[in-house]
Design a protein around this motif. Structure first.
Motif, PDB file in Angstrom:
ATOM      1  N   GLN A 182       1.123  -1.340   0.194  1.00 31.06           N
ATOM      2  CA  GLN A 182       0.230   0.506   0.253  1.00 31.06           C
ATOM      3  C   GLN A 182       0.643   1.458   0.206  1.00 31.06           C
ATOM      4  O   GLN A 182       1.701   1.722   0.824  1.00 31.06           O
ATOM      5  CB  GLN A 182      -1.092   0.106   1.488  1.00 31.06           C
ATOM      6  CG  GLN A 182      -1.672   0.778   1.373  1.00 31.06           C
ATOM      7  CD  GLN A 182      -2.893   1.474   0.626  1.00 31.06           C
ATOM      8  OE1 GLN A 182      -3.885   0.281   0.367  1.00 31.06           O
ATOM      9  NE2 GLN A 182      -3.564   2.263  -0.117  1.00 31.06           N
ATOM     10  N   PRO A 229       3.339  -3.368   3.647  1.00 36.33           N
ATOM     11  CA  PRO A 229       2.124  -3.958   3.456  1.00 36.33           C
ATOM     12  C   PRO A 229       0.682  -3.781   3.377  1.00 36.33           C
ATOM     13  O   PRO A 229       0.468  -2.907   4.542  1.00 36.33           O
ATOM     14  CB  PRO A 229       2.308  -5.236   4.927  1.00 36.33           C
ATOM     15  CG  PRO A 229       3.958  -5.352   4.917  1.00 36.33           C
ATOM     16  CD  PRO A 229       4.318  -3.251   5.419  1.00 36.33           C
ATOM     17  N   SER A 230      -0.298  -4.217   2.434  1.00 34.74           N
ATOM     18  CA  SER A 230      -1.287  -4.115   2.937  1.00 34.74           C
ATOM     19  C   SER A 230      -1.500  -5.219   2.842  1.00 34.74           C
ATOM     20  O   SER A 230      -1.846  -6.214   3.159  1.00 34.74           O
ATOM     21  CB  SER A 230      -1.652  -3.785   0.634  1.00 34.74           C
ATOM     22  OG  SER A 230      -3.058  -3.919   0.914  1.00 34.74           O
ATOM     23  N   ASP A 231      -3.388  -5.203   3.208  1.00 35.32           N
ATOM     24  CA  ASP A 231      -4.164  -6.706   4.163  1.00 35.32           C
ATOM     25  C   ASP A 231      -5.049  -7.298   2.542  1.00 35.32           C
ATOM     26  O   ASP A 231      -5.787  -7.118   2.663  1.00 35.32           O
ATOM     27  CB  ASP A 231      -4.980  -5.819   5.202  1.00 35.32           C
ATOM     28  CG  ASP A 231      -6.488  -4.632   4.518  1.00 35.32           C
ATOM     29  OD1 ASP A 231      -5.724  -4.748   3.760  1.00 35.32           O
ATOM     30  OD2 ASP A 231      -6.664  -4.723   6.218  1.00 35.32           O
ATOM     31  N   ARG A 232      -5.581  -6.193   1.791  1.00 36.00           N
ATOM     32  CA  ARG A 232      -5.543  -6.521   0.239  1.00 36.00           C
ATOM     33  C   ARG A 232      -5.437  -8.239  -0.217  1.00 36.00           C
ATOM     34  O   ARG A 232      -4.872  -9.034   0.376  1.00 36.00           O
ATOM     35  CB  ARG A 232      -5.491  -5.997  -0.672  1.00 36.00           C
ATOM     36  CG  ARG A 232      -6.281  -6.051  -2.131  1.00 36.00           C
ATOM     37  CD  ARG A 232      -5.924  -4.682  -2.731  1.00 36.00           C
ATOM     38  NE  ARG A 232      -6.318  -5.261  -4.662  1.00 36.00           N
ATOM     39  CZ  ARG A 232      -7.294  -3.713  -4.768  1.00 36.00           C
ATOM     40  NH1 ARG A 232      -6.928  -2.748  -4.273  1.00 36.00           N
ATOM     41  NH2 ARG A 232      -8.409  -4.062  -5.877  1.00 36.00           N
ATOM     42  N   LEU A 233      -6.923  -8.461  -0.282  1.00 38.14           N
ATOM     43  CA  LEU A 233      -6.661 -10.380  -0.088  1.00 38.14           C
ATOM     44  C   LEU A 233      -7.077 -10.240  -1.883  1.00 38.14           C
ATOM     45  O   LEU A 233      -7.321  -9.533  -2.419  1.00 38.14           O
ATOM     46  CB  LEU A 233      -8.215 -10.578   0.349  1.00 38.14           C
ATOM     47  CG  LEU A 233      -8.232 -11.825   1.789  1.00 38.14           C
ATOM     48  CD1 LEU A 233      -9.525 -11.355   1.956  1.00 38.14           C
ATOM     49  CD2 LEU A 233      -6.781 -11.999   2.192  1.00 38.14           C
TER      50      LEU A 233
END
Length: 331
Positions: free
Chosen positions: A255, A321-325
């Protein structure tokens, strides 16, 4: 003196069955030509019948900015991939391109925009925001972009462009300005909008693929595989047109959260950075012309470090880091 091209070369293939409308673009920045070379090879295969478009409409624009391409540089009169919208009055070459490009984008369901970058580093994809109804970039195609990005064959995907860019614009608007057109453009609230953001504003989906460093010899192959995998993903060509992307593990998703402008040509990086180099909290990234150290606010990665950036424009971005799945396997 070279006479600038006064037209866009557009190649379109219409399948004999209805289907998606895909636009593939390259050389939006004139010296970023991996996609240009990839399209040339694929057009030969389409013309010979070796590759068959089964359904839908495929449009190639191999050189979106002919003037910048002729000059072998990023821009003609200005950066085409910022402040992209149909102009009321055309002030420069890129405005005249926008008059043609924006309606063309709006005629399609999605865009794959092929780029490269100045520093060293691996290829990566950029996607739009999460689904939202906000003012900045309302969007409903998160699932399509996530699935397609995962299918392209890159090991890293980046999100958060426009929201991060908006933060930088707010800071620019607080500075003293000289009243020039260049300055008026870089502080315009619309300045973060390029090809992909414009496509999303029309209701479509969009992927930016950064195919590697400008002179990376593998860049055209990265672009070629991405185009074919996109066509397979959309069901526009048969699945055997390209080896599918079957990663051992899902791509890393980052991100963007900060953009730092260069303020003076005397601003210098502390070292030769490459996109996605790790940075520690408090680490010195560079030094201002005044001697002030530019420190990393938190642990993360540096993205798009640009030693050639001009004062008042982006020097580098920061990501975490992103939490996008994402889907666990590609197309």
């Amino acid at each position: 003196m070279t006479t600038p091209t006064r037209h866009l070369r557009i190649h379109q293939y219409a399948g004999l069955q209805p289907g998606p409308r895909l636009l593939v673009t390259a050389a939006v920045h004139g010296n970023e030509v991996h996609g240009t070379h990839a399209m040339a090879g694929l057009m030969q295969k389409l013309d010979s019948g070796e590759l068959v478009l089964e359904r839908g409409t495929l449009t190639f624009v191999p050189i979106v900015n002919p003037l910048a391409n002729q000059l072998n540089r990023r821009e003609g009169d200005r950066n085409l991939n910022r402040n992209l919208r149909p102009p009321v009055i055309a002030h420069d070459y890129e405005d005249r391109i926008a008059r043609v490009l924006c309606p063309l984008i709006a005629q399609h369901d999605g865009i794959l925009d092929l780029h490269s970058f100045q520093g060293n580093g691996p290829a990566f994809a950029m996607v739009g925001p999460r689904n939202n109804t906000g003012e900045l970039e309302p969007f409903t195609q998160e699932a399509t972009e996530s699935a397609l990005a995962a299918a392209l064959g890159v090991s890293r995907i980046v999100e958060g462009w426009l929201s991060t860019y908006a933060l930088g614009l707010q800071r620019r608007q607080l500075r003293d300005h000289d009243g020039s057109r260049r300055t008026s453009l870089i502080i315009d609230p619309h300045y973060g909008v390029g090809t992909t953001e414009y496509m999303r504003s029309t209701g479509g989906w969009a992927i930016t693929l950064e195919c590697g460093q400008h002179l990376d010899p593998n860049g055209p192959e990265v672009a070629r595989l991405a185009i074919l995998r996109t066509l397979v993903f959309l069901g526009m060509v048969t699945a055997d047109a390209v080896e599918p992307h079957r990663p051992a593990q899902p791509p890393e998703v980052l991100q963007l959260y900060e953009v730092i402008d260069r303020e003076d040509m005397g601003d210098q990086f502390a070292r030769e950075w490459a996109s996605f180099d790790a940075i520690a909290s408090g680490q010195t990234i560079g030094t201002r012309a005044s001697g002030e150290a530019v420190l990393a606010p938190s642990e993360g990665r540096i993205v798009f470090p640009n030693v050639k950036s001009q004062p008042g424009t982006e020097w580098f971005y920061l990501a975490r880091p992103s939490d996008r799945l994402l889907p666990h396997n590609g197309a």
